[in-house]
Design a protein around this motif. Structure first.
Motif, short mmCIF file in Angstrom:
data_model
loop_
_atom_site.label_atom_id
_atom_site.label_comp_id
_atom_site.label_asym_id
_atom_site.label_seq_id
_atom_site.Cartn_x
_atom_site.Cartn_y
_atom_site.Cartn_z
N PRO A 1 2.59 5.34 -6.60
CA PRO A 1 2.54 5.72 -5.18
C PRO A 1 2.22 7.21 -5.00
CG PRO A 1 4.71 4.84 -5.79
CD PRO A 1 3.90 4.89 -7.04
N ASN A 2 1.62 7.52 -3.89
CA ASN A 2 1.45 8.91 -3.51
C ASN A 2 2.80 9.39 -2.99
OD1 ASN A 2 0.93 11.34 -2.34
ND2 ASN A 2 -0.57 10.57 -0.85
N THR A 3 3.49 10.22 -3.78
CA THR A 3 4.85 10.64 -3.42
C THR A 3 4.84 11.95 -2.61
OG1 THR A 3 5.18 11.88 -5.46
CG2 THR A 3 5.84 9.57 -5.48
N LYS A 4 3.67 12.43 -2.29
CA LYS A 4 3.53 13.67 -1.51
C LYS A 4 4.33 14.81 -2.11
CE LYS A 4 2.46 10.95 2.55
NZ LYS A 4 2.73 10.56 3.93
N LYS B 1 -1.30 1.49 -9.76
CA LYS B 1 -1.49 2.89 -9.42
C LYS B 1 -0.14 3.35 -8.90
CE LYS B 1 -4.78 5.47 -6.54
NZ LYS B 1 -4.13 5.87 -5.30
N ASP C 1 0.86 -1.18 0.00
CA ASP C 1 0.00 0.00 0.00
C ASP C 1 0.90 1.24 0.00
OD1 ASP C 1 -1.79 2.01 0.42
OD2 ASP C 1 -2.35 1.41 2.45
N CYS C 2 0.74 2.08 -1.00
CA CYS C 2 1.62 3.25 -1.13
C CYS C 2 0.83 4.54 -1.05
CB CYS C 2 2.39 3.19 -2.45
SG CYS C 2 3.51 1.80 -2.56
N SER C 3 -0.28 4.51 -0.30
CA SER C 3 -1.12 5.71 -0.25
C SER C 3 -0.64 6.71 0.80
CB SER C 3 -2.57 5.31 0.04
OG SER C 3 -2.63 4.55 1.23
N ASP C 4 0.06 6.22 1.82
CA ASP C 4 0.52 7.13 2.88
C ASP C 4 1.89 6.68 3.38
OD1 ASP C 4 0.62 9.14 4.74
OD2 ASP C 4 -0.67 8.11 6.19
N LYS D 1 3.76 12.45 -14.78
CA LYS D 1 3.68 12.02 -13.37
C LYS D 1 5.03 11.59 -12.81
CE LYS D 1 -1.10 10.83 -12.90
NZ LYS D 1 -2.01 9.95 -13.63
N TYR E 1 2.82 -2.19 -10.42
CA TYR E 1 2.01 -1.12 -9.81
C TYR E 1 0.85 -0.81 -10.75
CZ TYR E 1 5.78 0.18 -6.52
OH TYR E 1 6.72 0.20 -5.53
#
Ligand SMILES: *Cc1c(COP(=O)(O)O)cnc(C)c1O
Length: 368
Positions: A169-172, A167, A139-142, A193, A165
Motif C-alpha cells: 500500500p501507499n502508506t504516505k 504491491k 485499492d491501496c493507492s490513496d 520498505k 498483496y
C-alpha cells in the motif's frame, strides 16, 4: 552408543494451512541429531539455552535469515513466542505513541489484529474487502491516512481467503507493519520498505511456537504504552538478543535448518520461481475446470494458499473425504469459509501439486 532402529514411514501430501509441511531433508537431519546433537550427548531439546551449542544455533539462524532476506543492518531480528496473535497486541504496545493507527482489513487475521489494537488506541479501518468475503485486495493507492497515525498495518498474505498483496500500500510515508505469517520466505522482499515484518513460523518456516520479527531499530524504544509487560517490550528482547528468558529453542533450531535448506535450494528468488510454477499448475487447472472454481480475484491470488469450491457443499465434503483416502490430506477449507483450500508452501514438492491436480481431474470425470 545404543543402536538406532529403522523407522518405517509413510508420508502423505500434506496441504495443511498450518502447522504445515516441512522439508523432508530437515526432518531427517533433525531425526539423525535427536539423541546426540553434535557430540553433546543430548538433544537440542535437552540443552541449556545458554550453552555454546545453542548459542551457535541461534546466531547461525539469524545470520542465515539475514542473508536470505538481505536484511539491512539497521533492522533487528527477534525470535519470540506467543504466536502471531500475541504480536497483534505487541504492535500497538510498542508503536502507538499517538494512540492512532490505520488498518487494512483483508481477512480474519487482519480483523483480529485490528480488534486487538482497538484495546490500546484509536485503530482506524483504512480499507476493507469484507464486502466480497475478502476475495480481493482493496485499492491501496490513496488511503485516508492521517498525519497523527503511528503506522499502517497489513496482513500481506491472507491464509484463509487466499489473497496476497502484489504491491504494498501507499502508506504516505507512514511506517508499514506487515504480518507475513503465511508468505514468509516464499519470495524475495525489500525489507527496507517495511518498519516491522513479522510472522508465526508454523506456516512456511518451522514448527509452531516461534514468531520471527524483523524490526527497524529506531522503533525499538523504552517508550511503550504504560503497563506493557516486560516480555512484550521489543527493547527487552532486542537488548538480550532474544535470550531474555528461555526462547523456543527447538523451534529456532528447526527454523535454522530450514534457512540452510532454503540457501541450498538457491535462495528466495529460486523459491519464488518454484512457488509460481506450482501455483500455476493448480490455478490453470481451476481456470478450465467445469467442476472446481477458485474463489479469489485473479490478480490477487496467493502463491501459498489456494481456496476452491465446487459450489455444492455435499460434493465438497465428498471430495475432501476421497482426497484424504488417496493421501492428499488437510484440504478442507477454513471452518469460517467452507469449500477446500490447498496450502502449497515452500516444502510442498511440485509433484504433490501435480498429483493433486490429477486426482481432481479424475474426481471431476467421475462426478460430472
Ligand atoms: C495463522 C496465522 C496467524 C495466527 O498465528 P498464531 O501463531 O496461531 O497466533 C496470524 N496471521 C496469519 C496471517 C496467519 O496465517
Amino acid at each position: 552408543m545404543r543402536h538406532k532402529e529403522e523407522i518405517r514411514v509413510s508420508r502423505v501430501y500434506n496441504f495443511s494451512a498450518g502447522p504445515a509441511v516441512l522439508p523432508e531433508e530437515v526432518l531427517q537431519e533433525a531425526a539423525a541429531e535427536m539423541m546426540d546433537y553434535k557430540g553433546s550427548g543430548m538433544s537440542v531439546m535437552e540443552m541449556s539455552h545458554r550453552s555454546k551449542w545453542f548459542d551457535d544455533i541461534i546466531k547461525d539462524a539469524e545470520k542465515d535469515l539475514r542473508e536470505l532476506m538481505n536484511i539491512p543492518d539497521n533492522y533487528k531480528v527477534l525470535f519470540l513466542q506467543g504466536g502471531a496473535s500475541q504480536f497483534f497486541a505487541e504492535v500497538p504496545m510498542n508503536l502507538m505513541k499517538n494512540k492512532k493507527a490505520g488498518y487494512i482489513i483483508t481477512g480474519q487475521w487482519a480483523k483480529k489484529a485490528f480488534a486487538e489494537a482497538k484495546i490500546y488506541g484509536d485503530a482506524v479501518e483504512l480499507a476493507s474487502s469484507a464486502d466480497e468475503t475478502f476475495s480481493y485486495i482493496p485499492d491501496c493507492s490513496d488511503l485516508p491516512i492521517t498525519d497523527d497515525m503511528d503506522y499502517v498495518y497489513i496482513c500481506e498474505n491472507n491464509t484463509i481467503y487466499g489473497t496476497k498483496y502484489k504491491k504494498l500500500p501507499n502508506t504516505k510515508g507512514k511506517n508499514l507493519v506487515a504480518d507475513v505469517s503465511s508468505c514468509f520466505l516464499s519470495e524475495p522482499v525489500d525489507v527496507s520498505k517495511y518498519a516491522v515484518i513479522y510472522g508465526g513460523v508454523q506456516k512456511n518456516v518451522g514448527p509452531a511456537g516461534v514468531v520471527i520479527a524483523i524490526i527497524r531499530e529506531d522503533l525499538i524504544t523504552d517508550d511503550c504504552l504504560p503497563g506493557t509487560p516486560t516480555m512484550l517490550k521489543w527493547k527487552t528482547q532486542a537488548d538480550n538478543d532474544s535470550l531474555y528468558n528461555t526462547p523456543p529453542c527447538y523451534g529456532i533450531y528447526i527454523c535454522g535448518k530450514v534457512f540452510k535448506w532454503l540457501k541450498k535450494m538457491g535462495g528466495l528468488s529460486v523459491m519464488k520461481e518454484r512457488n509460481e510454477e506450482k501455483a500455476k499448475i493448480l490455478y490453470d487447472f481451476l481456470d478450465q475446470s467445469k467442476l472446481f472454481k477458485g474463489t479469489v480475484r485473479k490478480e490477487d491470488r496467493s502463491l501459498m494458499n489456494v481456496p476452491f469450491v465446487t459450489g455444492d457443499a455435499e460434493l465438497d465434503a465428498k471430495f475432501v473425504k476421497e482426497a484424504t483416502a488417496a493421501g492428499f490430506v488437510n484440504l478442507k477449507g477454513h471452518r469460517t469459509v467452507g469449500g477446500m483450500r490447498a496450502s502449497i508452501y515452500n516444502a510442498m514438492p511440485k509433484e504433490g501439486v501435480e498429483k493433486l491436480v490429477e486426482f481432481m481431474k479424475k474426481f471431476e470425470e467421475e462426478n460430472a
